[in-house]
Design a protein around this motif. Structure first.
Motif, mmCIF file in Angstrom:
data_model
loop_
_atom_site.group_PDB
_atom_site.id
_atom_site.type_symbol
_atom_site.label_atom_id
_atom_site.label_comp_id
_atom_site.label_asym_id
_atom_site.label_seq_id
_atom_site.Cartn_x
_atom_site.Cartn_y
_atom_site.Cartn_z
ATOM 1 N N VAL A 1 -24.659 -0.484 63.444
ATOM 2 C CA VAL A 1 -24.821 0.122 62.119
ATOM 3 C C VAL A 1 -23.457 0.216 61.445
ATOM 4 N N ALA A 2 -22.456 0.663 62.220
ATOM 5 C CA ALA A 2 -21.111 0.816 61.653
ATOM 6 C C ALA A 2 -20.572 -0.514 61.146
ATOM 7 N N ALA A 3 -21.025 -1.603 61.753
ATOM 8 C CA ALA A 3 -20.524 -2.929 61.368
ATOM 9 C C ALA A 3 -21.289 -3.542 60.208
ATOM 10 N N THR A 4 -22.232 -2.781 59.608
ATOM 11 C CA THR A 4 -23.037 -3.330 58.510
ATOM 12 C C THR A 4 -22.140 -3.772 57.349
ATOM 13 N N LYS A 5 -22.216 -5.059 57.032
ATOM 14 C CA LYS A 5 -21.398 -5.602 55.936
ATOM 15 C C LYS A 5 -22.270 -6.490 55.054
ATOM 16 N N ASN A 6 -22.006 -6.451 53.756
ATOM 17 C CA ASN A 6 -22.738 -7.296 52.811
ATOM 18 C C ASN A 6 -24.238 -7.249 53.030
#
Lengths: 318, 402
Positions: free
Chosen positions: B358-363
């Motif tokens: 979740v923390a790595a959610t990008k674009n």
């Protein structure tokens, strides 16, 4: 607005709010006067009265009635809600309090708190009724809009000080009720019986006074006053909700204690005092301090005059 | 005869064995539970029902499973009938229930910022990722925007485990003040409900209003259980503001304040934040008291203004539930999609793996366009909107900021 106008306006608001509080406080003080019970359910009986008023309004579609018919509608609401709340309060006494008459005062008090919870939850269910006035009943706990049957225009025309018909409605309903109540207690046979039971229920019974019936009637009258108050409250504030009984009951109970619990003029004085203190504190201090000020005054009065402003100074009965 | 029977038996046995083997190949690898904690009792119910519908829609679109893992969903209530609103005790109970449920890997909530304060440290210690569709109080994530110990006090382990889909009040309050100025307000009276969210956004509004030359002629905290606000309205009227701003929600009596303002003869503007952006506000206030001069800001776009992915959501919602979603439904849907995507991309299908994903959610291809989570757990989306009320309905006016 000039300073004097602001003061006058706050006084009017304070008195209108105070009258409603006083009307509810009378129910507390009457019941306390006769059996020394703080009827915690009183505020919730009042709340159910307001729900009945909204239900009647919706059932008959009163919002669409012409103006003078609406007046008749308000009278119908007042009578039905008074009868309903009176009967409900009488039933609470019959079912929950009378069987505990000889038990300790604490059992009675806890029983009253229980009745209060039951009534609050009845209100929650009632709010879920699928009617248009309850917004279809989808959100049972949401505050309900109570349509404006009493218009909000300024009776004083262009004056900066506003007196709206709702203010007048509060006075027109509450003052005659208070006079009638004092007459009933001071001048009638029933009133004398009530006072006798309050003074000494055993002696009253020995004199042939049907004690339980007199207590029942007292509950009925106290509840009926709550019923009248509920309609006035709904017309004045235009919002009702299942939790309104708690706050209204709290204010009224404070008023009753402030004025001297058990005293009828005391309840009225207490109600008006609280209404005005609230308004003045909102104006001249800050709204967020209002509750602190109201309860601070209550604490001070109880320290220096434990029986309240107009309470009798005789010792507590054992 | 015996031989024949044996034959049949062995045939039956083989086929049933085969059956078991086949069933095993599609049987779930296990269950992962998503919990949501929202006020389901009280006037927020209409709003939260559509959020829950949004979450269910996202899970249904994923077929109820991700990569062989069954996704279970549980809808918890964080309100109590006594309060008719969110209750700190119930919220703590929900968060604790989540930590004890070994299959729970994500917690969607809360609706109220005050409730998030309660749940955040509990979930942080358990390493469960929390995604809020509606909290807007800045201090929950942004250092320096709230109390001095915020937001670290909500992250006892030091890791960021709380994320939110909507722009915060430090953006919304600023945009509200700008909008008030554009509407011609020179003198503003500011009220707040003394809660975390309401007081927070009112403070931001005041601070920004002063810097853009709008005069704040009053600031006061209201009693959200009061029967009416007539005396407060008299005080307000005496200083004749052009606009009254109330930092609060429907549950903290924004409707009654609107009523008493009109009943008291106040004719200026009334502006409220997104906590009032729900049909229950109009019902509580009575539409005649709001028509034409009430303004509502919202950290996002209303459903009928959504385009692209958002429009697809709106249509799917309408097809499935037969009604229009309330303002926050899209964010409930978005929160669930973020969690589902994280489960799909997680290296390990446990709490730590999903949290990292979740923390790595990008674009992320979301209902408000493409956005990412920053290091604090905030969305990069900056889309806010302004609404007014006409004939008992919210009407979109404009995009704020952008």
């Amino acid at each position: 607005m000039q300073d004097s106008e602001v003061f006058l306006q706050q006084l009017i608001t304070g008195l209108s709010n105070g009258m409603i509080i006083a009307l509810i406080a009378l129910g507390y003080t009457m019941v306390y006067g006769i059996i020394e019970l703080i009827n915690f359910a009183h505020g919730d009986v009042f709340m159910l009265g307001a729900f009945l008023a909204l239900t009647l309004l919706g059932m008959f579609g009163m919002e669409a009635w012409p103006q003078h018919w609406q007046l008749a509608g308000v009278v119908l609401m007042l009578v039905s809600c008074a009868a309903f709340c009176g009967t409900l309060n009488w039933s609470l006494d019959r079912l929950a309090y009378r069987p505990l008459r000889r038990a300790s005062k604490l059992s009675l008090l806890v029983s009253a708190i229980g009745c209060s919870f039951i009534c609050t939850n009845l209100g929650l269910f009632w709010g879920g009724m699928p009617m248009d006035v309850f917004a279809g009943g989808v959100a049972a706990a949401a505050p309900k809009d109570f349509p404006q049957l009493v218009p909000q225009y300024n009776l004083l025309g262009e004056s900066a000080v506003r007196v709206v018909p709702a203010d007048i409605a509060v006075l027109v309903v509450t003052i005659p009720l208070m006079i009638a109540l004092v007459y009933l207690v001071k001048r009638t046979r029933l009133g004398r019986a009530m006072r006798a039971v309050a003074q000494d229920s055993t002696a009253a019974a020995l004199m042939g006074i049907p004690v339980d019936r007199v207590i029942g009637v007292t509950f009925f009258i106290g509840g009926a006053l709550g019923g009248f108050a509920s309609v006035v409250y709904a017309l004045y504030n235009n919002t009702i909700g299942f939790q309104m009984g708690y706050r209204a009951g709290m204010d009224a109970f404070t008023a009753a204690v402030l004025g001297g619990i058990g005293s009828l003029p005391g309840a009225v004085l207490g109600g008006l005092t609280i209404g005005c203190v609230r308004a003045m504190s909102d104006q001249y201090v800050e709204t967020r301090w209002t509750n602190t000020i109201v309860f601070g005054i209550l604490v001070l009065i109880l320290i220096f005059r434990p029986s309240g402003l107009l309470g009798s100074t005789r010792r507590e009965k054992v | 005869m015996t031989h024949h029977a044996l034959c049949v038996l062995s045939l039956a046995l083989t086929s049933s064995l085969g059956c078991t083997a086949w069933a095993q190949s599609t049987e779930s690898k296990g269950t992962l539970t998503i919990l949501s904690s929202l006020p389901r009792t009280g006037s927020a119910n209409a709003q939260t029902t559509t959020i829950v519908n949004g979450i269910k829609l996202a899970i249904a679109e994923a077929g109820g499973q991700v990569d062989g893992w069954t996704i279970a969903y549980q809808d918890l209530d964080d309100a109590s009938p006594q309060r008719g609103n969110w209750d700190p005790a119930v919220e703590a109970q929900n968060a604790n229930a989540a930590t004890k449920d070994a299959t729970c890997i994500a917690y969607i909530g809360t609706f109220n910022s005050g409730a998030a304060k309660v749940a955040m440290p509990i979930l942080n210690r358990a390493g469960i990722v929390m995604v809020s569709p509606a909290n807007t109080y800045p201090g929950l994530t942004k250092p320096g925007k709230g109390e001095p110990n915020e937001p670290m006090v909500y992250r006892p382990t030091g890791t960021v485990s709380y994320f939110r889909i909507v722009p915060t009040d430090d953006l919304q309050g600023v945009q509200a003040a700008d909008w008030a100025k554009q509407l011609g307000a020179k003198k503003v009276f500011v009220l707040h409900d003394r809660e975390l969210y309401g007081k927070g956004i009112a403070d931001v509004f005041c601070d920004h209003a002063k810097t853009i030359g709008v005069e704040i002629i009053g600031f006061d905290g209201t009693d959200s259980k009061a029967a009416n606000y007539r005396s407060l309205v008299t005080k307000i009227k005496a200083v004749s503001p052009d606009l009254v701003y109330f930092g609060g929600t429907t549950q903290t009596n924004a409707g009654q304040i609107a009523k008493d303002l009109r009943a008291g003869g106040y004719e200026g503007m009334y502006m409220v934040p997104d906590g009032c952006f729900e049909q229950a506000f109009i019902e509580a206030a009575g539409d005649s008291n709001l028509n034409g001069n009430t303004y509502i800001t919202f950290g996002g776009l209303p459903a009928d203004q959504l385009t692209g992915r958002g429009a697809a959501f709106r249509d799917a919602y309408h097809a499935k539930y037969g009604s229009d979603p309330e303002a926050y439904a899209a964010y409930g849907y978005e929160a669930a999609r973020v969690v589902l995507q994280a489960i799909a991309e997680a290296k390990t299908r446990d709490r730590a793996g999903v949290l990292a994903a979740v923390a790595a959610t990008k674009n992320f291809d979301g209902v408000l366009g493409r956005w990412s989570f920053d290091a604090n757990g905030d969305t990069s989306s900056r889309v806010l909107s302004g609404q007014t009320v006409k004939d008992g309905k919210f009407v979109f006016v404009k995009v704020l900021g952008g």
